[in-house]
Write an enzyme that holds these catalytic residues in place. Sequence first.
Site, PDB file in Angstrom:
ATOM      1  N   PRO A   2      32.990 -82.135  55.078  1.00 34.54           N
ATOM      2  CA  PRO A   2      32.153 -80.933  55.145  1.00 34.54           C
ATOM      3  C   PRO A   2      31.900 -80.488  56.590  1.00 34.54           C
ATOM      4  CG  PRO A   2      31.225 -82.534  53.610  1.00 34.54           C
ATOM      5  CD  PRO A   2      32.347 -83.221  54.342  1.00 34.54           C
ATOM      6  N   GLU A   3      32.119 -79.205  56.828  1.00 41.04           N
ATOM      7  CA  GLU A   3      31.859 -78.611  58.142  1.00 41.04           C
ATOM      8  C   GLU A   3      30.628 -77.705  58.005  1.00 41.04           C
ATOM      9  OE1 GLU A   3      35.496 -77.028  59.882  1.00 41.04           O
ATOM     10  OE2 GLU A   3      36.709 -78.343  58.644  1.00 41.04           O
ATOM     11  N   LYS A  59      26.701 -80.717  61.646  1.00 40.29           N
ATOM     12  CA  LYS A  59      27.118 -81.138  60.304  1.00 40.29           C
ATOM     13  C   LYS A  59      26.097 -82.093  59.680  1.00 40.29           C
ATOM     14  CE  LYS A  59      31.888 -81.025  62.008  1.00 40.29           C
ATOM     15  NZ  LYS A  59      33.020 -81.890  62.373  1.00 40.29           N
ATOM     16  N   ARG A 262      45.216 -84.793  65.396  1.00 40.06           N
ATOM     17  CA  ARG A 262      44.803 -84.158  64.142  1.00 40.06           C
ATOM     18  C   ARG A 262      45.916 -83.270  63.604  1.00 40.06           C
ATOM     19  NH1 ARG A 262      39.157 -84.092  63.844  1.00 40.06           N
ATOM     20  NH2 ARG A 262      39.535 -83.654  61.637  1.00 40.06           N
TER      21      ARG A 262
END
Length: 286
Positions: A2-3, A59, A262
């Site tokens: 979740p961002e 966050k 990433r």
Amino acid sequence: MPELPEVETIKEDLRELVVGSEIEWAEVLAPSLVEQPSAEEFASRLEGVRITGARRRAKHLIVELGSRDSLVYQLKIGGQLLLVPPVEKPETALMLALDLEGDRRLLLRDETGFTRARLLDADELQERLSSLGPEPLEEEFDAGYLQWAIGSRRAQIKPLLLDQKVVSGIGNIYADEILYDARLHPRRKANTLSEDEWEALHAAIRSNLAAGVEHRGTTVRLYKDVLDRPGEHQNYLRVFEKHGRPCPGCRGEVVREQVSGRPTHFCPACQREDSPGGGGGLESLW
Ligand SMILES: [Zn+2]
């Protein structure tokens, strides 16, 4: 994981559904989830306490309590807060159960075990949040700040966007979409960006995060809201996990490469690494 838009959605759900309720009973089913204090103290300090508010910082999901403690969740990939009636059967991924008045339970489940919870007093909370960068949807966050904060850095722009000390709440999904909108190659060095590119980056940060909030988050795999509903922003993504598919701008192919460890998705035609738009010219001055 979740961002900002996903945590913001959960926070709004908690405000609507849970704030004002008393926690009648707290059960820690996975002690490894509780980072601070001990699992026993954590549960006993929650019982009989009223939930007075919910807010988000970066966050972090912060549940404010009548005891003046704050229950702080860091939902990682697979982490979910779920509001259910008490008859629901507990599942294997269940980590924490809060029984609320009105026969409801606020469950924390985590498929992967990375989610963490902390119970902090006011000083501990302030300390915990003190190193975070500004909130990108707030007034004070402008293109000038970004340029001031990272404009002289030789680092690549993508990892800088993910750095919570620079700006809060951006993770891998929104970073790729933001850089696509700003027409910036994820490996561009921050110190090569032109004035116009800083403006474009700032505008893209705001518009992408705001759209994510409006669409109640992005569900590419595990994210769900408090009532177990997926978000809708996955229907609006242009490059994230669209590798091999046509770029909506130029019809060229979106690619996926590792950037700073990433997986990163971008259009090499729309997001040129050599930046003919002016960044290349500036670079020679540095
Ligand atoms: Zn393109």
